[in-house]
Design an enzyme around this catalytic site. Structure first.
Site, PDB file in Angstrom:
ATOM      1  N   CYS A   2     -12.759   0.193 -13.122  1.00  0.00           N
ATOM      2  CA  CYS A   2     -12.967   0.496 -14.539  1.00  0.00           C
ATOM      3  C   CYS A   2     -13.229   1.993 -14.732  1.00  0.00           C
ATOM      4  CB  CYS A   2     -14.130  -0.255 -15.170  1.00  0.00           C
ATOM      5  SG  CYS A   2     -13.938  -2.037 -15.119  1.00  0.00           S
ATOM      6  N   ARG A  27      -8.506   3.723 -11.588  1.00  0.00           N
ATOM      7  CA  ARG A  27      -9.726   2.943 -11.351  1.00  0.00           C
ATOM      8  C   ARG A  27      -9.583   1.494 -11.808  1.00  0.00           C
ATOM      9  NH1 ARG A  27     -14.158   6.280 -10.480  1.00  0.00           N
ATOM     10  NH2 ARG A  27     -15.469   4.475 -10.845  1.00  0.00           N
ATOM     11  N   TRP A  74     -10.676  -3.086 -14.862  1.00  0.00           N
ATOM     12  CA  TRP A  74     -10.308  -3.849 -13.667  1.00  0.00           C
ATOM     13  C   TRP A  74     -11.147  -5.114 -13.745  1.00  0.00           C
ATOM     14  CZ3 TRP A  74     -12.702  -5.830  -9.265  1.00  0.00           C
ATOM     15  CH2 TRP A  74     -11.850  -6.150  -8.203  1.00  0.00           C
ATOM     16  N   ASN A 100     -18.814  -0.421 -16.620  1.00  0.00           N
ATOM     17  CA  ASN A 100     -18.231  -0.565 -15.287  1.00  0.00           C
ATOM     18  C   ASN A 100     -19.329  -1.121 -14.396  1.00  0.00           C
ATOM     19  OD1 ASN A 100     -16.944  -0.255 -12.818  1.00  0.00           O
ATOM     20  ND2 ASN A 100     -17.367   1.948 -12.703  1.00  0.00           N
ATOM     21  N   GLY A 101     -19.075  -2.255 -13.748  1.00  0.00           N
ATOM     22  CA  GLY A 101     -20.099  -2.858 -12.897  1.00  0.00           C
ATOM     23  C   GLY A 101     -20.169  -4.353 -13.180  1.00  0.00           C
ATOM     24  N   GLU A 483      -3.617  -0.190   9.799  1.00  0.00           N
ATOM     25  CA  GLU A 483      -3.427   0.638   8.611  1.00  0.00           C
ATOM     26  C   GLU A 483      -1.989   0.535   8.094  1.00  0.00           C
ATOM     27  OE1 GLU A 483      -5.202   1.929   6.492  1.00  0.00           O
ATOM     28  OE2 GLU A 483      -4.032   3.507   5.549  1.00  0.00           O
ATOM     29  N   LYS A 487      -1.048  -0.786   4.353  1.00  0.00           N
ATOM     30  CA  LYS A 487      -0.262   0.003   3.394  1.00  0.00           C
ATOM     31  C   LYS A 487       0.864  -0.839   2.821  1.00  0.00           C
ATOM     32  CE  LYS A 487      -2.293   2.568   2.527  1.00  0.00           C
ATOM     33  NZ  LYS A 487      -3.565   2.904   3.064  1.00  0.00           N
ATOM     34  N   GLU A 490      -0.481  -3.644   0.460  1.00  0.00           N
ATOM     35  CA  GLU A 490      -1.051  -3.155  -0.789  1.00  0.00           C
ATOM     36  C   GLU A 490      -0.004  -2.845  -1.836  1.00  0.00           C
ATOM     37  OE1 GLU A 490      -3.424   0.287   0.715  1.00  0.00           O
ATOM     38  OE2 GLU A 490      -4.889  -0.481  -0.708  1.00  0.00           O
ATOM     39  N   HIS A 506      -1.512 -14.272  22.200  1.00  0.00           N
ATOM     40  CA  HIS A 506      -2.555 -15.271  21.967  1.00  0.00           C
ATOM     41  C   HIS A 506      -2.387 -15.979  20.616  1.00  0.00           C
ATOM     42  CE1 HIS A 506      -4.592 -13.979  25.565  1.00  0.00           C
ATOM     43  NE2 HIS A 506      -4.521 -12.731  25.149  1.00  0.00           N
ATOM     44  N   LYS A 605      -8.707   1.986  -7.270  1.00  0.00           N
ATOM     45  CA  LYS A 605      -8.935   3.072  -6.314  1.00  0.00           C
ATOM     46  C   LYS A 605     -10.365   3.070  -5.808  1.00  0.00           C
ATOM     47  CE  LYS A 605      -7.676   6.737  -4.107  1.00  0.00           C
ATOM     48  NZ  LYS A 605      -6.873   6.425  -2.913  1.00  0.00           N
TER      49      LYS A 605
END
Ligand code: AGP
Length: 610
Positions: A2, A27, A74, A100-101, A483, A487, A490, A506, A605
């Site tokens: 947010c 955000r 968000w 925001n929160g 990573e 990527k 996402e 395994h 983000k």
């Protein structure tokens, strides 16, 4: 998580709010809204979707106001739609709030308000605050006091801004757990979740701390503590230009940020790498260096990409400094009653410096007496300020939701810390020199790898329709495999998994057939011979193999379908180089699938909720 922006001054705030929201869109971007006072009338406009849709609506209405607040959301409570978008209002729409929160006790508060006759239009936790403030205003209490009294009843986190059309000269802002800055202008003041929203208008900011509360007028501001005491706040000057947060001619921030890595890694080591001495100097660690070097144990805690950097740090510290290292997800660390003492040092890595889980873990570590150190990108961010000491990575602003240049800069800083502490632990000068020389060459080697962009784009064309990917690496490149997979997930929404290559047998080996692309990260390091065997195992089962290996390595060509050849470096620095083609591969696949690379679905983000 947010974005919040607000303005009070003599200008029309509408374009300021819209531009601010566009800069904050990373955000959160599932809905947006603004609240203002147009010709003495309080007005709220909200849309589902991106800020550009809000902008279209606002432009049709031709609004003017010298005070206003805006929000990009968000979703946490309630689906992304117009009703759940902020600002939320009281019943007669005289009060607006953006938040925001998460208000943890919202349901109990809501139940009480419903009993008192309040009606709710949304499913959000935030709307509870609007009605609760209203309940105090109705008793004749002023806005400032009503907000304070409301916040006394609230459990949870907030960065919030409130406006009231009957007190149209001020914005009230408060912070607990979600960042807020006040921008100081001449005859105008601002509020924002981060400086990028207001940098076009002012470079002078005040960071609100948890528990602080502000009344912001056009020509003054007052900051108060939770106990209602006025606080003298330091004004910080932001050393960043607006150009640094624009796309600079690239189609996406992510590509710009990938391409910036020669410069960003150079900036991370600038003035810190002592090439001749084979060492490093990090001013932020000066005061605590003895305690750090004498730690019985080093822990590194983070989330997401920063956690992958932490894993690389574990290999570096253990190999050279010979101090035992543990790496832990911040979200797990904080809740498992960790055993810590004053003999432990713990690094918290965070690009944004605002990640709620990492921040909570940092506070936990501090409360247990450990040396809590930050590795952050955003200067002045909460984690940077809460840490006992720390190091900035200086990667520059990272706007693309998928972290790229921050990751490589985090690895550079971890390498510098390795040099610094290993020297104190007796690292041979020749080894120190070798690391320093190799680090110094990293930016130009990245520049060389970036020239493979077209080649990697062609690979992306071939593989873009694969529904699954496997990424395998060993040693230092096991975290690089994680990573690479993250990527791809996402931004392309392709299912991808990263594994240590030896773990494949395994379980994941059952997935391999002629439809499964497997990306091997196989530089010629100490694990190379072993990884060749893993390549053979995949080949024997018909998997399609892409291998990232060293320039001049011809033997691998006949074992795999595609090779991406990159310059050699010392083993500990290989993940900095191997991660670059993985970033490009993910980027091009997402672009070819016509996806929103910079703002992928469901992500944000800065993850400021637990
Ligand atoms: C990275 O691409 C992700 N968007 C995400 O995993 C991120 O690294 C994580 O949320 C941690 O963020 P931080 O570094 O700002 O703390």
């Amino acid at each position: 998580m947010c974005g919040i922006v607000g303005y009070v001054g003599n200008k029309n705030c509408v374009p300021i709010l819209i531009q601010g929201l566009k800069r904050l869109e990373y955000r959160g971007y599932d809905s947006a809204g603004i609240g203002l006072i147009h010709e003495d009338e309080p007005i709220v406009i909200k849309t589902k979707g991106k800020v550009s849709l809000l902008e279209e609506r606002v432009n049709e209405l031709v609004l003017e106001s010298e005070i206003g607040i805006g929000h990009t959301r968000w979703a946490t409570h309630g689906i992304p739609n117009e009703q759940n978008a902020h600002p939320h209002t009281n019943a007669n729409k005289t009060l607006f709030i953006i938040h925001n929160g998460i208000i943890e006790n919202f349901q109990a508060l809501k139940n009480n308000l419903i009993i008192l006759g309040y009606k709710f239009e949304s499913d959000t936790d935030t709307e509870v605050l609007a009605h609760l403030i209203d309940s105090y205003l109705n008793k004749g209490i002023n806005l400032s006091k009503s907000v304070q009294m409301t916040l006394n009843e609230v459990n949870g986190t907030y960065g919030l801004a409130v406006m009231y059309s009957k007190e149209p000269d001020k914005i009230i802002a408060a912070r607990k757990g979600s960042p807020l800055v006040i921008g100081i202008g001449a005859g105008e003041n601002f509020i924002a979740s981060d400086v990028s929203a207001i940098l076009a208008y002012t470079k002078n900011v005040i960071y609100l701390e948890d528990g602080e509360f502000a009344e912001i007028y056009k020509d003054r501001y007052v900051v108060k503590s939770i106990l209602d005491k006025e606080i003298e706040k330091e004004i910080h000057e932001i050393n960043m230009s607006i150009d640094e947060i624009d796309k600079g001619g690239y189609p996406h921030f992510m590509l710009k940020e990938i391409m910036e890595q020669p410069e960003s890694t150079r900036n991370s080591m600038r003035g810190r790498l002592l090439i001749e001495e084979g060492s490093a100097k990090l001013g932020g660690l000066n005061d605590i260096i003895d305690r750090l070097v004498n730690s019985k144990r080093i822990l590194i805690s983070a989330c997401g990409t920063s956690w992958h950097a932490a894993l690389v740090g574990e290999y570096m510290f253990e190999q050279y400094a010979r101090i035992p290292v543990e790496v832990e997800y911040a979200s797990e660390f904080r809740y498992r009653n960790p055993i810590l003492s004053g003999e432990d040092s713990i690094f918290f890595i965070s690009q944004s410096g605002e990640t709620a889980d990492t921040l909570a873990a940092l506070k936990e570590a501090k409360s247990r007496g450990a040396l809590a150190l930050g590795i952050c990108n955003v200067v002045g961010s909460t984690i940077a300020r809460e840490s006992m000491s720390g190091v900035y990575i200086h990667a520059g602003p990272e706007i693309g939701v998928a972290s790229t240049k921050a990751f490589t800069a985090q690895l550079v800083v971890l390498a510098l810390i390795t040099l610094l502490i290993s020297k104190r632990k007796g690292l041979k000068p020749s080894d120190g020199k070798k690391i320093a020389d190799a680090l110094n060459e990293i930016p130009s080697k990245i520049a060389q790898i970036l020239k493979l962009n077209d080649e990697i784009e062609q690979l992306a064309e071939e593989f873009k329709d694969s529904p699954n990917f496997l990424y395998l690496g060993r040693g230092y490149n096991f975290p690089a495999a994680l990573e690479g997979a993250l990527k791809l997930k996402e931004i392309s929404y392709i299912h991808a998994e990263g594994y240590p290559a030896a773990e494949m047998k395994h379980g994941p080996i059952a997935l391999i057939d002629e439809n499964m692309p497997v990306v091997f990260i196989a530089p010629k390091d100490s694990t190379y011979e072993k990884i060749l065997s893993n390549i053979q195992e995949v080949r024997a089962r018909g998997g399609r193999i892409i291998a990232i290996t060293d320039e001049g390595n011809g033997e691998i060509d006949k074992l795999v379908d595609h090779t991406i050849k990159i310059p050699r470096t010392i083993e500990m620095l290989t993940p900095i180089l191997t991660s670059i083609p993985l970033q490009l591969l993910a980027y091009h696949i997402a672009v070819k699938k016509a996806l929103d690379v910079d703002q992928p679905r469901n992500l944000a983000k800065s993850v400021t909720v637990e």
